[in-house]
Design a protein around this motif. Structure first.
Motif, PDB file in Angstrom:
ATOM      1  N   VAL B  87      41.150  30.476  34.439  1.00 43.40           N
ATOM      2  CA  VAL B  87      40.953  31.541  33.675  1.00 43.40           C
ATOM      3  C   VAL B  87      41.706  32.520  33.260  1.00 43.40           C
ATOM      4  N   SER B  95      37.008  45.228  31.180  1.00 40.56           N
ATOM      5  CA  SER B  95      36.356  46.302  31.388  1.00 40.56           C
ATOM      6  C   SER B  95      36.845  47.668  31.909  1.00 40.56           C
ATOM      7  N   GLU B 100      36.756  51.123  34.172  1.00 42.07           N
ATOM      8  CA  GLU B 100      37.671  50.407  35.566  1.00 42.07           C
ATOM      9  C   GLU B 100      38.858  50.308  35.521  1.00 42.07           C
ATOM     10  N   ASP B 104      40.909  47.499  40.619  1.00 42.41           N
ATOM     11  CA  ASP B 104      39.826  47.070  40.746  1.00 42.41           C
ATOM     12  C   ASP B 104      39.695  45.872  39.951  1.00 42.41           C
ATOM     13  N   TYR B 107      41.215  43.782  42.718  1.00 36.96           N
ATOM     14  CA  TYR B 107      40.233  43.134  43.288  1.00 36.96           C
ATOM     15  C   TYR B 107      38.875  42.850  42.798  1.00 36.96           C
ATOM     16  N   THR B 108      38.578  42.722  42.286  1.00 38.12           N
ATOM     17  CA  THR B 108      37.496  41.498  41.808  1.00 38.12           C
ATOM     18  C   THR B 108      38.304  40.451  41.645  1.00 38.12           C
ATOM     19  N   ALA B 111      38.580  39.082  44.565  1.00 36.66           N
ATOM     20  CA  ALA B 111      37.401  38.579  45.990  1.00 36.66           C
ATOM     21  C   ALA B 111      36.088  37.141  45.143  1.00 36.66           C
ATOM     22  N   MET B 112      36.943  37.065  43.371  1.00 40.08           N
ATOM     23  CA  MET B 112      36.498  35.554  43.301  1.00 40.08           C
ATOM     24  C   MET B 112      37.126  34.470  43.207  1.00 40.08           C
ATOM     25  N   GLN B 113      38.480  34.711  44.157  1.00 41.42           N
ATOM     26  CA  GLN B 113      39.186  33.697  45.139  1.00 41.42           C
ATOM     27  C   GLN B 113      40.201  33.037  44.088  1.00 41.42           C
TER      28      GLN B 113
ATOM     29  N   ARG C  43      32.730  31.087  50.337  1.00 47.07           N
ATOM     30  CA  ARG C  43      34.704  30.729  50.288  1.00 47.07           C
ATOM     31  C   ARG C  43      34.990  32.495  50.842  1.00 47.07           C
ATOM     32  N   GLU C  44      35.530  31.988  52.190  1.00 46.49           N
ATOM     33  CA  GLU C  44      36.288  32.843  52.509  1.00 46.49           C
ATOM     34  C   GLU C  44      37.730  32.654  51.978  1.00 46.49           C
ATOM     35  N   ARG C  70      34.310  40.319  33.624  1.00 48.11           N
ATOM     36  CA  ARG C  70      33.638  39.780  35.435  1.00 48.11           C
ATOM     37  C   ARG C  70      32.928  39.046  35.191  1.00 48.11           C
ATOM     38  N   ARG C  72      31.354  36.875  33.514  1.00 47.08           N
ATOM     39  CA  ARG C  72      31.204  35.835  32.131  1.00 47.08           C
ATOM     40  C   ARG C  72      32.618  34.656  33.156  1.00 47.08           C
ATOM     41  N   VAL C  73      33.281  35.669  34.279  1.00 49.78           N
ATOM     42  CA  VAL C  73      34.309  34.560  35.078  1.00 49.78           C
ATOM     43  C   VAL C  73      33.998  34.573  36.321  1.00 49.78           C
ATOM     44  N   SER C  74      32.410  34.926  36.630  1.00 50.74           N
ATOM     45  CA  SER C  74      32.425  34.334  37.503  1.00 50.74           C
ATOM     46  C   SER C  74      31.552  33.477  37.556  1.00 50.74           C
ATOM     47  N   LEU C  77      33.930  30.133  36.995  1.00 51.04           N
ATOM     48  CA  LEU C  77      34.211  29.545  38.431  1.00 51.04           C
ATOM     49  C   LEU C  77      33.221  28.980  38.810  1.00 51.04           C
ATOM     50  N   PRO C 280      31.454  46.953  37.117  1.00 44.33           N
ATOM     51  CA  PRO C 280      32.855  48.196  37.536  1.00 44.33           C
ATOM     52  C   PRO C 280      32.538  49.787  37.649  1.00 44.33           C
ATOM     53  N   MET C 281      33.491  50.161  38.758  1.00 47.48           N
ATOM     54  CA  MET C 281      33.653  51.252  38.811  1.00 47.48           C
ATOM     55  C   MET C 281      34.158  52.481  37.930  1.00 47.48           C
ATOM     56  N   GLN C 300      33.992  44.530  47.505  1.00 46.26           N
ATOM     57  CA  GLN C 300      34.299  42.975  47.733  1.00 46.26           C
ATOM     58  C   GLN C 300      32.950  41.971  48.247  1.00 46.26           C
ATOM     59  N   VAL C 303      31.265  40.959  45.092  1.00 45.06           N
ATOM     60  CA  VAL C 303      31.945  40.236  44.214  1.00 45.06           C
ATOM     61  C   VAL C 303      32.050  38.709  44.582  1.00 45.06           C
ATOM     62  N   THR C 304      32.154  38.632  45.739  1.00 47.76           N
ATOM     63  CA  THR C 304      32.235  37.052  46.323  1.00 47.76           C
ATOM     64  C   THR C 304      30.806  36.747  46.492  1.00 47.76           C
ATOM     65  N   VAL C 307      30.133  34.908  43.092  1.00 44.54           N
ATOM     66  CA  VAL C 307      30.099  33.320  42.596  1.00 44.54           C
ATOM     67  C   VAL C 307      29.343  32.472  43.426  1.00 44.54           C
TER      68      VAL C 307
END
Lengths: 329, 329, 329
Positions: B87, B95, B100, B104, B107-108, B111-113, C43-44, C70, C72-74, C77, C280-281, C300, C303-304, C307
């Motif tokens: 990607v 972001s 952001e 962060d 980390y995002t 968290a999406m692996q 997925r872990e 974020r 879009r990428v999620s 994937l 985003p924070m 986080q 976010v996981t 997906v």
């Protein structure tokens, strides 16, 4: 860079297609073979069967010096559905800004084993220029070159007409609108002419009509009502504001009135005439919405055929490259 | 963020490479192993055989805070040819604009692996900073950090020299041009030094030459004609206008005259000397076109080696991550 | 375009989910089935096993009229991990500039056999509008619609709560912050309500709190200290400067003081309360950094889960489309 030069540079030593820069110089047999293969690649909704993976292991680079979402996505899907890796280079934000020449960018992609370079540019000459310098195994596909050439568009237009109308010899085809700025008109004209269209007409307001010597054998009109009478195929073109100076841009309402394809004008065409448009459409400027959305409209089919035609060109060009390679070794 | 810190943070508890931030601190054996694997991945034109799919199921995220088409595409192809999902994040439009922090964002992605983060930034320190905070299974690859570090470029330069010249001990290598702004010079110097280059020279106009303590053991020149005499390898660098203030940018013609690698100057190098350039080139500024296009030029081979080196780094980093993981479980 | 209309348009003739525009109108069983499938897709780290390739041969088009890296990428994937081809269209630079209507862009993608359209827009109404016009085999997923709806976000929030807290009936859930501009708040509220949350609270400064009739049954607070007392789940929202006029943007420090989730305020919640944020924070504005990074933070994990939830929605929507198709043939 004359079109003639493009026609010459795209054939390899054995006369096979090596690059696709222009439809000029392609024989009826060559175009027919491309259309036959494209027909094999056409996917109907719900049909997900992979046709073949003939581009597996190969890399296609999209180099768009002029932005285009629809053509870029069409080439991207065509390449991926044949198993290729695709990389997109937005050439506006590329190394060009760091002072690199286009040829050095090409050499870089070639050194990364990009096998096929798909190029679009607002200026004429780049695809043929690049084709002269690439390595023997690298192929160049023209995805739109100034007002000059857009060969895969010409092929998809021809495929669409062939699917719906069959024999070209029996057809009266009209290309109407902003012809002077249109690479679509030029490539479609070459395809229709080579496939033996019975009668080819062009209609444009005087200031958007190129001189007669550019399109020998074409019947020219500046009255759309006359031009459309009795035709089987109407290809209307987008007003290309982005290629006009501000003072040349026609007023939309008056253009629609004097030149738009309206329901009333459709009544003058043959009853089973089809309407084509290369997209993106300016609705109610060059084409009335009722015409664009009516049963005679084959505009979406053109898009579907576009992916199939690009698959056919990619597969053909690559097969020819492999034949050259095995000949050489 | 000192370079030392980067060298430390990139090794895992067992001393294996976990991230690649800098070539500093890598042993001759480690660099050699990476080059050996890269050599295995080098593809010649027409060679489409997949080497392995060692990144299948893994995700590589390209985070480019500084635009770069060529390096991004090189990493993208390297990752995809090993079977990874890739990607691309254009961090200018990300972001970050919504406030952001970079961490962060990282980390995002984690968290999406995303397993491997490829990062480029115009400021120093980001890759090592991020490497400190990512999860144990996530790896950071530096794809260009300010003027400091560009480790995969250093490796591809070393691979190119090794392919053409063999034994480093017998070589006189010259790095010439805008050294002060060049991460390429710094990473190449580290690679050449570690691989035992016989003699390392640097040549730059006085205002583009860093202080001597930054490159211990290097022979320094401000006269390119002297510097080039008798060398086996000439690595010329791009004038990096984008890293200079307007008043510092040298006049192109006078720079070429006083410091460009010309045919005449090539005559002073050893007869079988090779010429390298990291690209994109400013032709007829730091390098004459005849030199760039001559038989001594290995510039395109560098690009080919770049993909191979990035495959080797990706595969190595991931193999080490998997070894840590199976050790831990 | 009312929300009701969206709820109606998204079901097919047999009452199954055809598009996902809003969580309104989904039953507890439907949401639970989506969460169950999402749980299967989670997925872990280090878990790379492909779950299934149920989107192989299919094409997902991401149409983002509003930029979002974020989300879009999620989606990208999620689609790729199920085997789909993904094309990204940056709709800011698309044909829209050439005067094409959104619907014509959609028809074009559909004609290229894009099966699933993932859309984000700053204005309300587009996903439901498009859903009305697409072909029977094409599905629309809403990836964020104005302040109205962000259904996959609502599902990932629900999945996160379910993983950590189990039974919704026993829970007190607080949604806090800029509720009036928040599609996240609206979709989460619908999910929590449908899943039978024991008590739902909303807290916002008066000017950022919508009228009571929009959220029937919700306990409303304008004092965050009161609102947070005794809750099990705190979902804090991003101050959306980009959706406010300049005069409405609160001062960051005073907002943090009067409404930020701080350590001190966490002390009023239940001891095992969890904290969520859609990202985003804005650190130290709506949420203190110590809270965001503490053991109660599940940001986080959200976010996981994002997906996984998107994989579940894609797979479900497509399975329903295939069921319709085999019914029809």
């Amino acid at each position: 860079m004359s079109i003639d030069a493009s026609a010459t540079v795209q054939k390899d030593a054995t006369g096979h297609l090596r690059h696709l820069i222009t439809l000029e110089g392609l024989s009826r047999e060559e175009i027919t073979a491309l259309l036959d293969l494209a027909q094999f690649y056409v996917r109907e909704p719900g049909d997900l069967a992979a046709r073949d993976q003939s581009l597996a292991g190969h890399t296609v680079a999209n180099l768009f010096f002029e932005p285009s979402t629809r053509t870029r996505v069409s080439f991207e899907l065509a390449a991926r559905r044949l198993g290729a890796e695709v990389v997109n280079l937005d050439m506006q934000s590329s190394s060009r800004v760091k002072g690199e020449t286009v040829l050095d960018t090409i050499y870089t992609l070639q050194a990364m084993q990009a096998d096929i370079l798909v190029m679009r540019d607002a200026e004429p000459g780049l695809p043929a220029y690049v084709a002269r310098f690439v390595a023997p195994h690298v192929c160049v596909l023209n995805a739109g070159e100034a007002h000059l050439s857009h060969p895969t568009q010409g092929l998809l237009d021809a495929l669409t007409v062939r699917q719906l109308k069959g024999d070209f010899g029996a057809l009266r085809i009209l290309i109407a609108g902003d012809i002077s700025h249109s690479r679509v008109a030029r490539s479609a004209w070459q395809a229709f002419k080579t496939l033996g269209a019975g009668e080819l007409r062009m209609a444009a307001p005087r200031e958007l009509m190129p001189p007669p010597e550019e399109f020998p054998g074409v019947l020219r009109f500046d009255d759309i009502d006359q031009a459309i009478t009795g035709v089987d195929v109407i290809m209307t073109l987008r007003i290309q504001r982005e290629r006009m100076s501000a003072t040349d841009i026609p007023d939309e309402a008056s253009y629609h009135h004097s030149f738009g394809i309206t329901m009333e004008r459709m009544g003058r065409a043959n009853p089973d005439a089809i309407v084509m448009h290369p997209g993106p459409m300016n609705r109610n400027v060059e084409i009335a919405s009722e015409v664009a959305d009516g049963p005679w409209s084959v505009i979406q089919r053109q898009v579907t055929n576009g992916v199939a035609v690009r698959m056919a060109v990619l597969a053909t060009i690559l097969r020819n490259a492999q034949a050259r390679h095995s000949l050489a070794s």
